[in-house]
Enzyme design. Sequence first.
Site, short mmCIF file in Angstrom:
data_model
loop_
_atom_site.label_atom_id
_atom_site.label_comp_id
_atom_site.label_asym_id
_atom_site.label_seq_id
_atom_site.Cartn_x
_atom_site.Cartn_y
_atom_site.Cartn_z
N HIS A 191 -46.69 -31.11 8.38
CA HIS A 191 -46.82 -29.71 8.77
C HIS A 191 -47.18 -29.57 10.24
CE1 HIS A 191 -46.82 -27.82 4.71
NE2 HIS A 191 -47.30 -29.00 4.34
N HIS B 91 -55.29 -35.81 -1.19
CA HIS B 91 -54.57 -34.54 -1.27
C HIS B 91 -53.98 -34.39 -2.68
CE1 HIS B 91 -52.33 -31.11 0.23
NE2 HIS B 91 -51.19 -31.63 -0.17
#
Length: 259
Positions: free
Chosen positions: A169, A110
Amino acid sequence: MQLLALPALSDNYIWVLRDDDGGAVVVDPGQAGPVLEAATAGGFRPTAILLTHHHNDHIGGTAELQAHWPGLPVFAPHDDRIVCAATRVGDGARFTAGGYGFDVIAVPGHTTSHIAFHLADGRESLLFCGDTLFSLGCGRLFEGSAAQMHGALSRLAALPGTTRVCCGHEYTLSNAAFARVVEPDNPALQRRTEEAQAMRQAERPTLPSTIAQELACNPFLRCDQPAVIAAAAQRLGREPDGPVEVFAELRRWKDGFTA
């Protein structure tokens, strides 16, 4: 030990690990407000902040929390884009924060400097993985390669199955829509989707999940499974050259996927 998921911004979670004496380790405070409000309401005081990567929705509240609690220690990856005062930690490091012992796992993909924090004290195994592993999904490849992310996920998948996965998230239902296209006949995925739908309808977080649950349901951790390989092969028009290519094709597919 009490684990709290504080909603922040549009779909982030700030994780709080509170001890019996009112101290609390705060993970990825993208905003200060939710932590300040929860500390006042719950009667806890942060004893440390852990940061997984440099994106502002994970670090944006750090400076305000440090100003509110002067001397509050911060543990962060080696990355100049994180400008606050912090102890820098990398792969294989072990440190104590708030009385808890954490192991650091490098999980590039990421971002190139992304790290995860694993707590295992004999009673509990917790993984704070930021935007690397999501329930039924994984993070986008903003800086790293598919091989790096696949390797990072493989390291996380090797943790004990009972490890609770604390993601950054609330993406479970959107990830489920994609996962069910990849593996429409996976009964564990069907159960997880129904469970997540009920949780969201009750306005509850779908997290934490567990490593065992992700191994059974998350296509990005199942790149060696026949159904997932077949789905990638259909997209590629040929047999993929191993799990990394399966992963890479799944990630490309997910990047453009709409339910």
